[in-house]
Write a protein that holds these residues in place. Structure first.
Motif, mmCIF file in Angstrom:
data_model
loop_
_atom_site.group_PDB
_atom_site.id
_atom_site.type_symbol
_atom_site.label_atom_id
_atom_site.label_comp_id
_atom_site.label_asym_id
_atom_site.label_seq_id
_atom_site.Cartn_x
_atom_site.Cartn_y
_atom_site.Cartn_z
ATOM 1 N N CYS A 1 -18.751 -19.287 8.680
ATOM 2 C CA CYS A 1 -17.716 -20.169 9.225
ATOM 3 C C CYS A 1 -17.235 -21.209 8.220
ATOM 4 O O CYS A 1 -16.608 -22.197 8.603
ATOM 5 C CB CYS A 1 -18.246 -20.870 10.475
ATOM 6 N N MET A 2 -17.480 -21.001 6.958
ATOM 7 C CA MET A 2 -17.155 -22.001 5.935
ATOM 8 C C MET A 2 -15.653 -22.280 5.872
ATOM 9 O O MET A 2 -14.836 -21.364 5.837
ATOM 10 C CB MET A 2 -17.652 -21.524 4.573
ATOM 11 N N VAL A 3 -15.317 -23.564 5.866
ATOM 12 C CA VAL A 3 -13.950 -24.045 5.671
ATOM 13 C C VAL A 3 -14.020 -25.160 4.632
ATOM 14 O O VAL A 3 -15.107 -25.639 4.299
ATOM 15 C CB VAL A 3 -13.322 -24.575 6.981
ATOM 16 N N LEU A 4 -12.872 -25.566 4.152
ATOM 17 C CA LEU A 4 -12.814 -26.720 3.255
ATOM 18 C C LEU A 4 -12.295 -27.908 4.044
ATOM 19 O O LEU A 4 -11.298 -27.791 4.766
ATOM 20 C CB LEU A 4 -11.888 -26.460 2.070
ATOM 21 N N VAL A 5 -12.965 -29.031 3.930
ATOM 22 C CA VAL A 5 -12.500 -30.288 4.508
ATOM 23 C C VAL A 5 -12.319 -31.240 3.333
ATOM 24 O O VAL A 5 -13.282 -31.561 2.633
ATOM 25 C CB VAL A 5 -13.489 -30.843 5.560
ATOM 26 N N ASP A 6 -11.076 -31.596 3.105
ATOM 27 C CA ASP A 6 -10.724 -32.400 1.932
ATOM 28 C C ASP A 6 -11.267 -31.764 0.649
ATOM 29 O O ASP A 6 -11.766 -32.443 -0.249
ATOM 30 C CB ASP A 6 -11.213 -33.847 2.074
ATOM 31 N N GLY A 7 -11.198 -30.441 0.587
ATOM 32 C CA GLY A 7 -11.607 -29.704 -0.602
ATOM 33 C C GLY A 7 -13.083 -29.393 -0.708
ATOM 34 O O GLY A 7 -13.497 -28.694 -1.626
ATOM 35 N N GLN A 8 -13.892 -29.883 0.223
ATOM 36 C CA GLN A 8 -15.341 -29.666 0.180
ATOM 37 C C GLN A 8 -15.750 -28.626 1.218
ATOM 38 O O GLN A 8 -15.310 -28.691 2.365
ATOM 39 C CB GLN A 8 -16.085 -30.972 0.447
ATOM 40 N N PRO A 9 -16.610 -27.674 0.845
ATOM 41 C CA PRO A 9 -17.051 -26.669 1.813
ATOM 42 C C PRO A 9 -17.876 -27.302 2.935
ATOM 43 O O PRO A 9 -18.751 -28.124 2.681
ATOM 44 C CB PRO A 9 -17.917 -25.713 0.988
ATOM 45 N N MET A 10 -17.558 -26.904 4.165
ATOM 46 C CA MET A 10 -18.294 -27.383 5.329
ATOM 47 C C MET A 10 -18.413 -26.248 6.337
ATOM 48 O O MET A 10 -17.488 -25.447 6.481
ATOM 49 C CB MET A 10 -17.584 -28.567 5.987
ATOM 50 N N TYR B 1 -17.430 -7.177 -1.570
ATOM 51 C CA TYR B 1 -17.651 -7.153 -0.123
ATOM 52 C C TYR B 1 -18.186 -5.780 0.256
ATOM 53 O O TYR B 1 -17.985 -4.805 -0.465
ATOM 54 C CB TYR B 1 -16.337 -7.407 0.640
ATOM 55 N N GLN B 2 -18.898 -5.727 1.344
ATOM 56 C CA GLN B 2 -19.311 -4.445 1.907
ATOM 57 C C GLN B 2 -18.756 -4.363 3.311
ATOM 58 O O GLN B 2 -17.671 -3.845 3.522
ATOM 59 C CB GLN B 2 -20.819 -4.267 1.822
ATOM 60 N N CYS B 3 -19.444 -4.957 4.272
ATOM 61 C CA CYS B 3 -18.890 -4.925 5.632
ATOM 62 C C CYS B 3 -17.748 -5.923 5.760
ATOM 63 O O CYS B 3 -16.881 -5.767 6.598
ATOM 64 C CB CYS B 3 -19.973 -5.192 6.668
ATOM 65 N N GLY B 4 -17.749 -6.980 4.949
ATOM 66 C CA GLY B 4 -16.675 -7.952 4.929
ATOM 67 C C GLY B 4 -16.869 -9.159 5.820
ATOM 68 O O GLY B 4 -16.064 -10.087 5.787
ATOM 69 N N TYR B 5 -17.924 -9.188 6.615
ATOM 70 C CA TYR B 5 -18.094 -10.292 7.552
ATOM 71 C C TYR B 5 -18.330 -11.624 6.839
ATOM 72 O O TYR B 5 -17.789 -12.645 7.246
ATOM 73 C CB TYR B 5 -19.239 -10.006 8.534
ATOM 74 N N CYS B 6 -19.089 -11.610 5.770
ATOM 75 C CA CYS B 6 -19.370 -12.845 5.038
ATOM 76 C C CYS B 6 -18.248 -13.221 4.083
ATOM 77 O O CYS B 6 -18.202 -14.350 3.589
ATOM 78 C CB CYS B 6 -20.674 -12.714 4.254
ATOM 79 N N THR B 7 -17.339 -12.293 3.825
ATOM 80 C CA THR B 7 -16.344 -12.466 2.776
ATOM 81 C C THR B 7 -15.488 -13.718 2.921
ATOM 82 O O THR B 7 -15.315 -14.448 1.934
ATOM 83 C CB THR B 7 -15.471 -11.199 2.645
ATOM 84 N N PRO B 8 -14.936 -14.037 4.093
ATOM 85 C CA PRO B 8 -14.135 -15.265 4.165
ATOM 86 C C PRO B 8 -14.914 -16.514 3.755
ATOM 87 O O PRO B 8 -14.400 -17.330 2.986
ATOM 88 C CB PRO B 8 -13.715 -15.337 5.645
ATOM 89 N N GLY B 9 -16.137 -16.654 4.234
ATOM 90 C CA GLY B 9 -16.952 -17.811 3.868
ATOM 91 C C GLY B 9 -17.285 -17.829 2.386
ATOM 92 O O GLY B 9 -17.281 -18.888 1.742
ATOM 93 N N MET B 10 -17.594 -16.662 1.837
ATOM 94 C CA MET B 10 -17.884 -16.563 0.399
ATOM 95 C C MET B 10 -16.665 -16.975 -0.425
ATOM 96 O O MET B 10 -16.780 -17.714 -1.405
ATOM 97 C CB MET B 10 -18.281 -15.129 0.017
ATOM 98 N N ILE B 11 -15.495 -16.489 -0.024
ATOM 99 C CA ILE B 11 -14.273 -16.802 -0.761
ATOM 100 C C ILE B 11 -13.973 -18.295 -0.701
ATOM 101 O O ILE B 11 -13.626 -18.913 -1.716
ATOM 102 C CB ILE B 11 -13.092 -15.956 -0.237
ATOM 103 N N VAL B 12 -14.129 -18.885 0.468
ATOM 104 C CA VAL B 12 -13.876 -20.324 0.612
ATOM 105 C C VAL B 12 -14.829 -21.119 -0.274
ATOM 106 O O VAL B 12 -14.410 -22.028 -1.001
ATOM 107 C CB VAL B 12 -13.983 -20.746 2.096
ATOM 108 N N SER B 13 -16.108 -20.771 -0.263
ATOM 109 C CA SER B 13 -17.085 -21.484 -1.088
ATOM 110 C C SER B 13 -16.807 -21.291 -2.573
ATOM 111 O O SER B 13 -16.896 -22.236 -3.357
ATOM 112 C CB SER B 13 -18.507 -21.015 -0.758
ATOM 113 N N ALA B 14 -16.464 -20.071 -2.960
ATOM 114 C CA ALA B 14 -16.170 -19.792 -4.367
ATOM 115 C C ALA B 14 -14.912 -20.526 -4.823
ATOM 116 O O ALA B 14 -14.860 -21.048 -5.944
ATOM 117 C CB ALA B 14 -16.024 -18.290 -4.588
ATOM 118 N N ALA B 15 -13.905 -20.584 -3.970
ATOM 119 C CA ALA B 15 -12.672 -21.297 -4.323
ATOM 120 C C ALA B 15 -12.960 -22.784 -4.539
ATOM 121 O O ALA B 15 -12.412 -23.398 -5.463
ATOM 122 C CB ALA B 15 -11.621 -21.100 -3.233
#
Length: 172
Positions: free
Chosen positions: A61-70, A111-125
């Motif tokens: 469920c990772m999102v960025l809040v003011d640019g910081q992962p949360m 990615y494999q199943c892709g479920y973690c991918t959005p959170g991984m991408i947000v954290s990596a960005a």
């Protein structure tokens, strides 16, 4: 049972809370203590932010809040009042755009199943915004709050390295 009564349900307090979501101002009428995750998915219909463990351990469920992962599962709506929230849907800054991390995940099979991918991408960005040329140790540390149940970490690490290279080429 003498002396036992059913408690009277108290209506949930509703407030209108405003924040910037993926570059656009939004106002949400909801209880301030409602989870950001639920508001994003159910009220605003942004389902890229995934429901995982719901206790802040998996990073789906990772999102960025003011640019910081949360973790959106641990963030209450009142905590984002007046702030900038970026989800996977807004990470690239436009509907047809792709962030370097998204492109690298495709190119490197991050990615494999892709479920973690959005959170991984947000954290990596978030990492690459702070450190455009991270070491492997820094990448691993930045992604330590994200779990891949398919154990696709090799592809994920390659993808973040590739995204850093794309960034260097673009700023070259």
């Amino acid at each position: 049972m003498i002396g036992k009564t059913n408690p009277v349900p108290v209506p949930a307090e509703r407030s209108v809370l405003s924040f910037t979501l993926n570059g656009e101002p939004v106002a949400v009428a909801a209880p301030p203590s409602r989870r950001l995750l639920d508001v994003l998915r159910h009220d605003l219909l942004l389902t890229g932010t995934k429901i995982g463990c719901e206790i802040g351990r998996c990073g789906a469920c990772m999102v960025l809040v003011d640019g910081q992962p949360m973790n959106a599962c641990l963030t209450m709506l009142y905590q984002v009042e007046g702030r900038r929230v970026t989800t996977i849907e807004g990470i690239a800054g436009g509907a047809d755009a792709m962030h370097a991390v998204q492109l690298a995940f495709l190119e490197e099979g991050g990615y494999q199943c892709g479920y973690c991918t959005p959170g991984m991408i947000v954290s990596a960005a978030a990492l690459l915004a702070e450190k455009p040329d991270p070491t492997d140790k820094e990448i691993i540390e930045a992604l330590s709050g994200n779990l891949c149940r398919c154990t696709g970490y090799g592809g994920i690490l390659r993808a973040v390295r590739r995204a850093a290279a794309i960034g260097r080429e673009a700023n070259g």
